[in-house]
Write an enzyme that holds these catalytic residues in place. Sequence first.
Site, mmCIF file in Angstrom:
data_model
loop_
_atom_site.group_PDB
_atom_site.id
_atom_site.type_symbol
_atom_site.label_atom_id
_atom_site.label_comp_id
_atom_site.label_asym_id
_atom_site.label_seq_id
_atom_site.Cartn_x
_atom_site.Cartn_y
_atom_site.Cartn_z
ATOM 1 N N GLU A 214 0.228 -27.631 -38.837
ATOM 2 C CA GLU A 214 1.800 -27.504 -38.685
ATOM 3 C C GLU A 214 2.355 -28.890 -39.336
ATOM 4 O OE1 GLU A 214 5.162 -27.454 -37.864
ATOM 5 O OE2 GLU A 214 5.214 -26.364 -36.345
ATOM 6 N N CYS A 248 11.038 -28.956 -36.682
ATOM 7 C CA CYS A 248 10.431 -29.270 -37.999
ATOM 8 C C CYS A 248 11.143 -28.668 -38.807
ATOM 9 C CB CYS A 248 8.794 -28.820 -37.598
ATOM 10 S SG CYS A 248 8.729 -27.234 -37.078
#
Length: 468
Positions: A214, A248
């Site tokens: 990720e 993020c």
Amino acid sequence: MSISAADLPAILHTLRSAWQSQRPSLDQREADLRRLRAALKERMDEMAAAIAEDFGHRAHVESKLADGMSVLSAIDHLRRHLRRWSKPRHASAGWKLWPARAQLRPTPLGVVGVISPWNYPVTLALVPLATAIAAGNHVLLKPSEHTPRTSAFLADLLASVFPSDRVAVVQGGADVAAAVSALPLDHLVFTGSTAVGRKVMAAAAEHLVPLTLELGGKSPAIVCRDFPLEKAAARLATGKWFNAGQTCIAPDYVLIDTARQREFVQALQQQVRERYGDFSDAGDYTRIINDGQYRRLQGYLAQARERGVPVIPLAQVDEARADRERLLVPTVVLDPPDDLDLMREEIFGPILPVRAYPDLDAALANIVSRDRPLALYPFSHDTTTVERILGQVVAGGVTVNDTLLHFAADGLPFGGVGASGMGAYHGQAGFDAMSKLLPVLWQSRWAASDRLRPPYSKIAGLLRLLLR
């Protein structure tokens, strides 16, 4: 307690030996998840205090929402569906193998490694950990060295819930994280930058360890002409300035039609005033995690100013105080060119480039010329327009007419694509990623395969049937 890289093989051996001697039953997994949830809920204030200390300041409400509620919700989702996900799943064997039957059996892998980052240091550690536990694995967790108090909290929390041969927390610097990524694990979940993700993937390749990466990238928002400006500004302000942009999936830049660009910036400024006042207190605004990250972000702004690009701070704070507290106010950069660092790198801070576009084709061309983003945020009430955007942009995940919320949907897989990541977790996607969906074919007492043997002249009719 920090360890050295040399200690890791022995820790892994302990975890794997315990798993091989007694794999966790469904009852054990449910009990583990129940205890983990109760322990975290009881210590929520302690968690928020540890995170705030690591950041210099972070509102406890933000930590309880992003690092508390998200974990509790994920655990609840896992517990609610665990027994159904664990059952063998019917699969078709096909008429040619009749009367055989086929199934997929979710089978635990063994030991799952989790390398978690500093920006959401609890949720990005405990959600994959809880998922691995639900799937019947043991876990080796390496939390971030940039949030040492939170990492110590995690170690103590998990030691109160799990025996050390079921969950091990290893603390240390980047060398320890690198060593974890090189271990012969059964699966590895890494959350972090694309640059470090490449190194993790290279290290894991030595033992062919399957990965969930990720990562990040430049997640765009497109505000289409039909969408109300004030509402777009409000929702983008939440997505961008929650945790001071250290997210993020924060919107990394905004594309808006040329005619409304200036008005949009004014709407953002109004949002700052309504949310944070004059920043005399800034109790609800998160600080930048450390001096290195603060200098990096200030460097982006300095480069833009040197190039004559408009930089618009949306609040005013004394420079000495800003440096002392690592307090970077929400800042807009207007129409930065592509060769600026803030348009080439993921920003990961409260700086928001706002670029004008003449039409939707130009906006989409801008997005698809870049690496595939972790998140995409189209703002339009016109379904045809949204479908057009979704039909051209490949992203890790999408929230339409808002920001961040697809992460909070436990039933949706979360992950990137290309440079923004590999694989996905959350809910069943994570359960399946941390399991082996073992294909099993059950042959019957009588089977056509009994006749598939020489002399082949006796099965000419059967062969014609199979080859038709």
